[in-house]
Design an enzyme around this catalytic site. Structure first.
Site, short mmCIF file in Angstrom:
data_model
loop_
_atom_site.label_atom_id
_atom_site.label_comp_id
_atom_site.label_asym_id
_atom_site.label_seq_id
_atom_site.Cartn_x
_atom_site.Cartn_y
_atom_site.Cartn_z
N SER A 127 0.48 86.29 102.46
CA SER A 127 0.39 84.85 102.73
C SER A 127 0.00 84.58 104.17
CB SER A 127 1.76 84.23 102.44
OG SER A 127 1.81 82.91 102.93
N TYR A 152 11.51 83.91 102.95
CA TYR A 152 10.36 84.15 102.07
C TYR A 152 9.19 84.73 102.89
CZ TYR A 152 5.82 83.03 100.13
OH TYR A 152 4.50 83.12 99.75
N LYS A 156 7.13 88.66 103.05
CA LYS A 156 5.69 88.98 103.04
C LYS A 156 5.34 89.87 104.23
CE LYS A 156 4.73 86.90 99.24
NZ LYS A 156 4.45 87.71 98.05
C1 UD1 Z 1 3.98 77.31 102.43
C2 UD1 Z 1 3.42 78.55 103.07
C3 UD1 Z 1 2.77 79.43 102.06
C4 UD1 Z 1 3.71 79.71 100.93
C5 UD1 Z 1 4.09 78.40 100.30
C6 UD1 Z 1 5.04 78.65 99.15
C7 UD1 Z 1 2.59 78.22 105.35
C8 UD1 Z 1 1.42 77.83 106.19
N1 UD1 Z 1 2.40 78.20 104.04
O1 UD1 Z 1 2.91 76.52 102.10
O2 UD1 Z 1 2.45 80.65 102.65
O3 UD1 Z 1 3.11 80.54 99.99
O4 UD1 Z 1 4.74 77.60 101.29
O5 UD1 Z 1 5.55 77.47 98.65
O6 UD1 Z 1 3.65 78.53 105.81
N2 UD1 Z 1 3.70 68.13 101.87
C9 UD1 Z 1 4.03 66.79 101.88
N3 UD1 Z 1 4.80 66.31 100.86
C10 UD1 Z 1 5.26 67.10 99.85
C11 UD1 Z 1 4.92 68.48 99.84
C12 UD1 Z 1 4.14 68.96 100.88
O7 UD1 Z 1 3.64 66.04 102.77
O8 UD1 Z 1 5.98 66.59 98.97
C13 UD1 Z 1 2.86 68.67 102.95
C14 UD1 Z 1 3.53 69.74 103.78
O9 UD1 Z 1 4.20 69.17 104.85
C15 UD1 Z 1 2.33 70.58 104.20
C16 UD1 Z 1 1.34 70.41 103.07
O10 UD1 Z 1 1.75 69.28 102.34
O11 UD1 Z 1 1.77 70.02 105.35
C17 UD1 Z 1 1.30 71.61 102.14
O12 UD1 Z 1 2.62 71.90 101.75
P1 UD1 Z 1 2.94 72.98 100.62
O13 UD1 Z 1 2.10 72.74 99.43
O14 UD1 Z 1 4.43 73.02 100.44
O15 UD1 Z 1 2.42 74.32 101.24
P2 UD1 Z 1 2.76 75.04 102.63
O16 UD1 Z 1 4.03 74.56 103.20
O17 UD1 Z 1 1.56 74.99 103.46
#
Ligand code: UD1
Length: 343
Positions: A127, A152, A156
């Site tokens: 990841s 988590y 990795k």
């Molecule tokens: C993270 C990890 C990734 C891991 C994954 C597993 C990083 C960069 N990435 O992904 O390696 O495999 O978790 O779950 O560390 N968001 C919102 N509202 C929501 C959900 C998400 O605003 O309800 C935003 C988050 O703040 C983020 C983006 O959407 O900025 C993506 O979030 P998400 O899909 O959870 O992925 P990561 O956190 O990037």
């Protein structure tokens, strides 16, 4: 004779899409899954897509004896593509030992069994989380790995180190770690896709579940980041594109084209997309207004990250072909499909 590839976590989200692409590329695929976060029926769905239903072996890779008896019955394995792992970041913070035990013990059992049974090649599901918040963007494979932000993420990082050390000690073994950015979307057939249990943590399932009425409001975690619109930036790639990279990695190892016995590749589009841009994309492809509101930052989130995928482009001959809108459209089609059909 077809070359045999084992896909662990093969009924999961990325595993099932990869199984489809491996079968389509002519490999014989056997799935291993403990079904802790997926359904056995996924094997049949893979069969509906490809015309070949892979064998599914239901067991836990933490059970070394069970793995050993499986491998005694299955010889001539070309490669193992290892997805089986827990992946909920927040759960890993509250239950770290569950994550360390499961994700690392299963990997160690696999590596030990590969050594004993002379299975030459491993493709590991890693990841971009290993980079933490990088100082310079986009990130290349040379970008330094930073202390993990969650157990988590640490599994990795440690997983990659365990593989590197094992491959160094055993020159008959070779491995590729693929560092995924943010996989989204579903197979165009809508027969397989992401099936989060309970409330989704990831952005795109939360968007589609909100739009279909399962969730009230999407919370955008922060609009005060140092980014053009203030929301976090990620590199979202279509899961089918991601799956195809695994086929290229298996091909590379099987044909001996690897340059060293342990290689690492970033898998992303090379483009950063903010949370608000992702929402715009969803609204554009669905024609629906999404109910969302700005909330506080989510602890542990990084501000911005996107990939430099040049090495995978050059060495694996792989690049993403789907746009954000296409990936989002497939995610929406999948959500509609699972909520309106009972099969
Ligand atoms: C993270 C990890 C990734 C891991 C994954 C597993 C990083 C960069 N990435 O992904 O390696 O495999 O978790 O779950 O560390 N968001 C919102 N509202 C929501 C959900 C998400 O605003 O309800 C935003 C988050 O703040 C983020 C983006 O959407 O900025 C993506 O979030 P998400 O899909 O959870 O992925 P990561 O956190 O990037």
């Amino acid at each position: 004779m077809k070359k045999k590839v084992i896909v662990t976590g093969g009924t999961g989200y990325i595993g099932s899409h990869t199984a489809v692409e491996l079968i389509s590329a002519g490999y014989e695929v056997i799935l291993i899954d403990n079904l802790s976060n997926s359904e056995a029926s996924i094997a049949d769905r893979i069969g509906e897509i490809t015309g070949i239903t892979p064998i599914l072996e239901v067991f836990d890779l933490c059970d070394a004896e069970r793995l050993e008896s499986f491998l005694r019955k299955n010889s001539d394995i070309e490669a193992i593509v290892h997805f089986a792992a827990f992946k909920a970041v927040s759960e890993s913070v509250s239950k770290p030992l569950k994550y360390y035990r499961n994700n690392l013990l299963s990997l160690m059992n696999l590596l030990e069994a590969m050594t004993v049974h002379n299975i030459p090649s491993l493709v590991f599901s890693s990841s971009c989380t290993v980079y933490g918040q990088p100082g310079i963007l986009p990130v290349t494979e040379e970008t330094p790995v930073q202390p993990a932000l969650s157990p988590y993420g640490n599994t990795k990082q440690i997983g990659e180190e365990i593989i590197r050390d094992t491959v160094t000690a055993n020159n008959r073994l070779k491995a590729v770690s693929l560092r995924y950015f943010n996989p989204i979307g579903a197979h165009p057939s809508s027969r397989i896709g992401e099936l989060p249990r309970g409330v989704p943590e990831n952005l795109v399932p939360f968007i589609t579940q909100t739009a279909i009425g399962l969730r009230e409001t999407l919370l955008v975690y922060g609009n005060d980041y140092n980014t053009p619109d203030g929301s976090c930036i990620r590199d979202y790639l279509h899961v089918v594109d991601l799956a195809k990279a695994h086929v290229e990695a298996v091909n590379r190892l099987a044909s001996g084209k690897n340059k060293t016995n342990y290689e690492i590749f970033n898998l992303g589009t090379g483009n950063g997309t903010s949370v608000l841009e992702a929402i715009e994309s969803f609204e554009r492809i669905s024609g629906k207004k999404l109910n969302y509101k700005i909330a506080g930052r989510r602890p542990g989130d990084i501000e911005k990250i996107w990939a430099d995928p040049s090495l995978a482009n050059q060495e694996l001959g792989w690049k993403t072909v789907s746009s954000l809108d296409e990936a989002m459209r497939s995610a929406w089609k999948w959500e509609i499909n699972i909520r309106t059909k009972t099969d």
